[in-house]
Design an enzyme around this catalytic site. Structure first.
Site, mmCIF file in Angstrom:
data_model
loop_
_atom_site.group_PDB
_atom_site.id
_atom_site.type_symbol
_atom_site.label_atom_id
_atom_site.label_comp_id
_atom_site.label_asym_id
_atom_site.label_seq_id
_atom_site.Cartn_x
_atom_site.Cartn_y
_atom_site.Cartn_z
ATOM 1 N N ASP A 16 36.373 -22.678 -14.490
ATOM 2 C CA ASP A 16 36.700 -23.001 -13.074
ATOM 3 C C ASP A 16 35.878 -24.161 -12.665
ATOM 4 O O ASP A 16 36.450 -25.472 -12.210
ATOM 5 C CB ASP A 16 36.422 -21.924 -12.216
ATOM 6 C CG ASP A 16 37.469 -20.841 -12.348
ATOM 7 O OD1 ASP A 16 38.425 -20.972 -13.131
ATOM 8 O OD2 ASP A 16 37.420 -19.829 -11.393
ATOM 9 N N ARG A 96 22.553 -17.770 -2.637
ATOM 10 C CA ARG A 96 23.414 -18.891 -2.271
ATOM 11 C C ARG A 96 22.635 -19.853 -1.642
ATOM 12 O O ARG A 96 22.836 -20.882 -1.600
ATOM 13 C CB ARG A 96 24.688 -18.285 -1.427
ATOM 14 C CG ARG A 96 25.849 -17.381 -2.208
ATOM 15 C CD ARG A 96 25.776 -17.780 -3.676
ATOM 16 N NE ARG A 96 26.883 -17.454 -4.494
ATOM 17 C CZ ARG A 96 26.937 -17.191 -5.659
ATOM 18 N NH1 ARG A 96 25.820 -17.649 -6.193
ATOM 19 N NH2 ARG A 96 27.997 -16.501 -6.342
ATOM 20 N N ASP A 125 31.227 -16.693 -0.230
ATOM 21 C CA ASP A 125 30.372 -17.630 -0.694
ATOM 22 C C ASP A 125 30.514 -19.056 0.045
ATOM 23 O O ASP A 125 29.438 -19.898 0.254
ATOM 24 C CB ASP A 125 30.177 -17.739 -2.064
ATOM 25 C CG ASP A 125 29.551 -16.706 -2.851
ATOM 26 O OD1 ASP A 125 28.671 -16.111 -2.042
ATOM 27 O OD2 ASP A 125 29.831 -16.404 -3.877
ATOM 28 N N SER A 179 36.234 -10.536 -12.144
ATOM 29 C CA SER A 179 35.233 -11.863 -11.818
ATOM 30 C C SER A 179 33.819 -11.293 -11.696
ATOM 31 O O SER A 179 33.464 -10.072 -11.132
ATOM 32 C CB SER A 179 35.566 -12.479 -10.346
ATOM 33 O OG SER A 179 34.575 -13.407 -10.009
#
Length: 405
Positions: A16, A96, A125, A179
């Site tokens: 990705d 993050r 996110d 995922s």
């Protein structure tokens, strides 16, 4: 963003983000700088560098941030015993702000016009990355390809990859089974085979822990030492923050500890089902609460517990660099001044059992709690007046109820 000439991309090296890298080059005609953070995800980062080089990237940042991650983000959060919705140990959420902070710093170092991330428009996110970026640089430009590009499906992405000579791993052709996000604190799995919350997750989803029923029949004992609220040693051996969490992860993995199956409320408004594995963090939380039980004053502990859900929400929503989180952190850090000592735990088939705790700054008094002769340390007759005073308003309310019922 027509004036964007240089972009710093949060780059994993996976399919990705490789597609995003090429899409930025094609769509914006921009030079791309890649940034890959080693947060203890357990993957070799060499392939990320080689793939970035293959795609023509000249400035490649690959940084080991494990110590900073645990020291400056995980440990401060664990001083609060933060759990989102009472269960989630915030493993993805807390990573993050560190990644976004370095994106902004690298943008400044390289003279980039913007940063870019691979978060989708449905998830948390995107919010975490961008709130952090704007908190650190109000003028930063942020590119979120999943909210901009024309691709509608996994097939579209793979077609783009093949047209642009981006290698497509065999297991990425078609629909991925689920995922995964991972770092030193946890791994999380979402989507596809996990989307039905009524179905038990298949065993192959779990990657950080053995199944509790397959764990050893003999318990493992471990002692965790604390100073000022932070874990500093395991079984008497002082370790750096990242080393300590790595050690606890190993112990948790081998004893089937830290699995949760959670339906959570995302910040953007939808519910999602996730499978989380936080072996070392689960041990650390139990140990920290145990040492606090000895060393924190009752009202301080209760105040801290009452503020915990708000703190956890701020981390989950992406407000790590917001003033309210920093204010709460100052309160929490002040509470940890005397939180030191050792906690002994028994790890057994998915369970973390506290079996002992001691501290030179303990508030626990044998003389006060003993059922034997307390030698005058506590006069039980005093309790009668204490109860009468606390019952005064209740008796007054009861009397009025009797008069008018």
């Amino acid at each position: 963003m027509a004036d964007v000439k240089k972009v710093v991309l949060a780059y994993s090296g996976g399919l990705d983000t490789s597609i995003i890298l090429k899409w930025l080059q094609v769509t914006y005609g921009a030079e791309v700088v890649t940034f890959t953070a080693d947060l203890g995800q357990g993957e070799e980062l060499g392939p990320a560098r080689r793939k970035a080089e293959m795609l023509g990237i000249k400035q490649i940042y690959i940084e080991d941030l494990r110590e900073e991650f645990v020291r400056d983000f995980v440990f401060p959060m664990f001083r609060m015993n933060a759990l989102y919705e009472g269960v989630y140990l915030l493993g993805t959420s807390i990573a993050r702000p560190l990644i976004a902070k370095r994106l902004v710093e690298i943008a400044h170092e390289t003279g980039a016009d913007a940063i870019a991330h691979g978060a989708t428009g449905k998830g948390n996110d995107q919010v975490r990355f961008e709130l952090t970026a704007y908190a650190l640089d109000p003028n930063i430009k942020v590119i979120a390809p999943w909210r901009e590009w024309e691709f509608k499906s996994r097939t579209d992405l793979i077609d783009f990859a093949e047209k642009n000579q981006i290698p497509v791993p065999r297991d990425k052709v078609g629909e991925a089974p689920f995922s995964v996000d991972a770092n030193l604190l946890h791994s999380s799995s979402e989507g596809k085979v996990l989307e039905d919350p009524a179905k038990e997750p298949p065993p192959y989803v779990f990657m950080r822990t053995i199944a509790p029923e397959e764990a050893p029949d003999t318990p493992t004992y471990v002692t965790v030492g604390f100073e000022k609220g932070d874990a500093v040693s395991v079984d008497g051996v002082r370790l750096s923050p990242a080393e300590l969490l790595t050690k606890l992860n190993e112990l948790g993995r081998d004893n089937g500890i830290g699995r949760i199956d959670l339906v959570e409320n995302r910040f953007v408004g939808m519910k999602s089902r996730g499978i989380y594995e936080t072996p070392g963090g689960t041990i650390l939380l139990a140990a920290h609460r145990a040492i606090e039980s000895l060393t924190l004053d009752r009202e301080a502990a209760h105040l801290k517990d009452s503020l915990m859900p708000r703190y956890a929400e701020l981390v989950y929503y992406g407000f790590w660099f917001a003033p309210e989180r920093e204010m709460l952190q100052a309160l929490v850090d002040r509470s940890q001044e005397h939180v030191e000592g050792e906690v002994r735990l028994k790890l057994y088939k998915g369970n973390v059992i506290v079996v002992g705790r001691e501290s030179p700054k303990s508030l626990y008094s044998d003389a006060l709690v003993t059922f034997e002769d307390d030698r005058g340390a506590y006069d039980q007759k005093d309790a009668a007046g204490f109860i009468r005073l606390n019952a005064l308003r209740l008796r007054t309310l009861s009397a009025r109820k009797r008069r008018f019922s």
